[in-house]
Design an enzyme around this catalytic site. Sequence first.
Site, PDB file in Angstrom:
ATOM      1  N   SER A  43     -21.651  -2.920   0.314  1.00 54.25           N
ATOM      2  CA  SER A  43     -20.692  -2.173  -0.358  1.00 54.25           C
ATOM      3  C   SER A  43     -20.980  -0.456  -0.408  1.00 54.25           C
ATOM      4  O   SER A  43     -19.853   0.196  -0.753  1.00 54.25           O
ATOM      5  CB  SER A  43     -20.875  -2.400  -1.871  1.00 54.25           C
ATOM      6  OG  SER A  43     -22.083  -2.214  -2.202  1.00 54.25           O
ATOM      7  N   THR A  56     -22.707   1.143   6.096  1.00 58.02           N
ATOM      8  CA  THR A  56     -22.920   0.536   7.244  1.00 58.02           C
ATOM      9  C   THR A  56     -24.477   0.685   7.696  1.00 58.02           C
ATOM     10  O   THR A  56     -24.608   1.915   7.737  1.00 58.02           O
ATOM     11  CB  THR A  56     -21.893   0.690   8.233  1.00 58.02           C
ATOM     12  OG1 THR A  56     -20.519   0.396   7.643  1.00 58.02           O
ATOM     13  CG2 THR A  56     -22.069  -0.256   9.478  1.00 58.02           C
ATOM     14  N   VAL A  57     -25.101  -0.203   8.260  1.00 56.13           N
ATOM     15  CA  VAL A  57     -26.421  -0.040   8.855  1.00 56.13           C
ATOM     16  C   VAL A  57     -26.131  -0.117  10.213  1.00 56.13           C
ATOM     17  O   VAL A  57     -25.697  -1.219  10.899  1.00 56.13           O
ATOM     18  CB  VAL A  57     -27.410  -0.853   8.212  1.00 56.13           C
ATOM     19  CG1 VAL A  57     -28.948  -0.870   8.792  1.00 56.13           C
ATOM     20  CG2 VAL A  57     -27.551  -0.808   6.806  1.00 56.13           C
ATOM     21  N   LYS A  83     -28.702   4.079   7.764  1.00 55.26           N
ATOM     22  CA  LYS A  83     -27.533   3.734   6.866  1.00 55.26           C
ATOM     23  C   LYS A  83     -26.590   4.859   6.621  1.00 55.26           C
ATOM     24  O   LYS A  83     -26.801   5.803   6.047  1.00 55.26           O
ATOM     25  CB  LYS A  83     -28.282   3.487   5.560  1.00 55.26           C
ATOM     26  CG  LYS A  83     -27.385   3.018   4.577  1.00 55.26           C
ATOM     27  CD  LYS A  83     -28.374   1.716   3.706  1.00 55.26           C
ATOM     28  CE  LYS A  83     -26.918   1.103   2.753  1.00 55.26           C
ATOM     29  NZ  LYS A  83     -27.379  -0.100   2.107  1.00 55.26           N
ATOM     30  N   ASP A  90     -32.739  -1.249  -7.794  1.00 58.65           N
ATOM     31  CA  ASP A  90     -31.698  -2.297  -7.035  1.00 58.65           C
ATOM     32  C   ASP A  90     -32.751  -3.324  -6.262  1.00 58.65           C
ATOM     33  O   ASP A  90     -32.333  -3.696  -5.063  1.00 58.65           O
ATOM     34  CB  ASP A  90     -30.620  -1.954  -6.083  1.00 58.65           C
ATOM     35  CG  ASP A  90     -29.452  -2.794  -5.935  1.00 58.65           C
ATOM     36  OD1 ASP A  90     -29.228  -3.737  -6.607  1.00 58.65           O
ATOM     37  OD2 ASP A  90     -28.884  -2.696  -4.910  1.00 58.65           O
TER      38      ASP A  90
END
Length: 408
Positions: free
Chosen positions: A19, A22-23, A36, A130
């Site tokens: 979300s 993009t890696v 990232k 997180d």
Amino acid sequence: MARKIGSRYTANQILGRGSAGTVWLGEGPDGPVAVKLLREDLASDQELVGRFVQERTALLGLEHPHIVSVRDLVVDGNDLALVMDLVRGTDLRTRLERERRLAPEAAVAIVADVADGLAAAHAAGVVHRDVKPENVLLDMQGPLGPGGAHPALLTDFGVAKLIDSPKRTRATKIIGTPDYLAPEIVEGLPPRAAVDIYALATVLYELLAGFTPFGGGHPGAVLRRHVTETVAPLPGIPDELWQLIVQCLAKAPASRLRASELGARLREQLPMLVGMAPLDVDEPEAESDEEGPQEAPAPAVPGEPVRRRGAVPLVPGAKPDSNRDTHTSMRVPGPDELAGGARGTARVPRASGAPRPGSARHRAAARRRRITLGVAGVVLAAAIGVGAWAATSGDDQPPQDTHSTSTP
């Protein structure tokens, strides 16, 4: 298709989407890296870009064997990227979905590694915010530890704080993943180091049980449970380990252990866990009175692994991806909403194969027990009646002559 990231890096292949961005598998001056790349709408937010630059020194200074180091932060036109060490392995969520739950020794060894990484971050004044299985990477090229566990490294430091800008969230939004959110975040308080401890204890519970202690059902119900319910006992693990989990899931942040203490205490448990098999418990299902529609489980497909529920996504209709990143924001529940939930113990895990309370199997089992007890009662009453009849009827018979006679 390869693309340039700033002047020093090239992104060659997508490893996963989430979300926040993009890696990519990339290449830099010193070899392979993970890049990232944050979403374009984030990159166009000038306030976020400013925070990105401000966090540069703190993030680049995080060096620890159990932290995926950030090598560089790139701001270039529409590109906003974190360049990180490349870890050759998989994330903890992938292993958890494959095995459903881990043996206690391996689970504790992995969480102890992450606790050590958090201790270094907290000492540097950085809160992750997180912590979840998706953000724990397992280094498949590293030496095997207790229980055959690969070294665990915590990644995505700084992403939650970068996205959580005042303009984006104000005081009415929550940044994080519902299953792992500490109650003080749900109540709108600023996140401090203790929120990482709560999330990590939730991860440990999930590794042992195969499900999170307060998850299941509508995201709002998940948030309410964090505030109003206490964790249900998890049978089959040593009491000392269970007490560690309970302490780190305390509602009051000051009651939780510090990361360094947690790592040391977990390693003390390892000798007692050698050879212990994974727990055999079933996940309690969401209560029927939870708010919002309940999602029916997908039918099993022969030959394919069963997908277990992990974190509850907050993005409606989000498609699954290789990163399974559910980090996002949602509205802070009001006091009346938090007070509306059940207060007491969270959903209790069931022994494997035991029917769920209230289910058809549970009602049928209860009905069979009632019938069995009823028949037993009738038989007992009949036996008592027959015994009483035999006793009383014996008193009415004339005395029998027991002496033998002979005829002359």
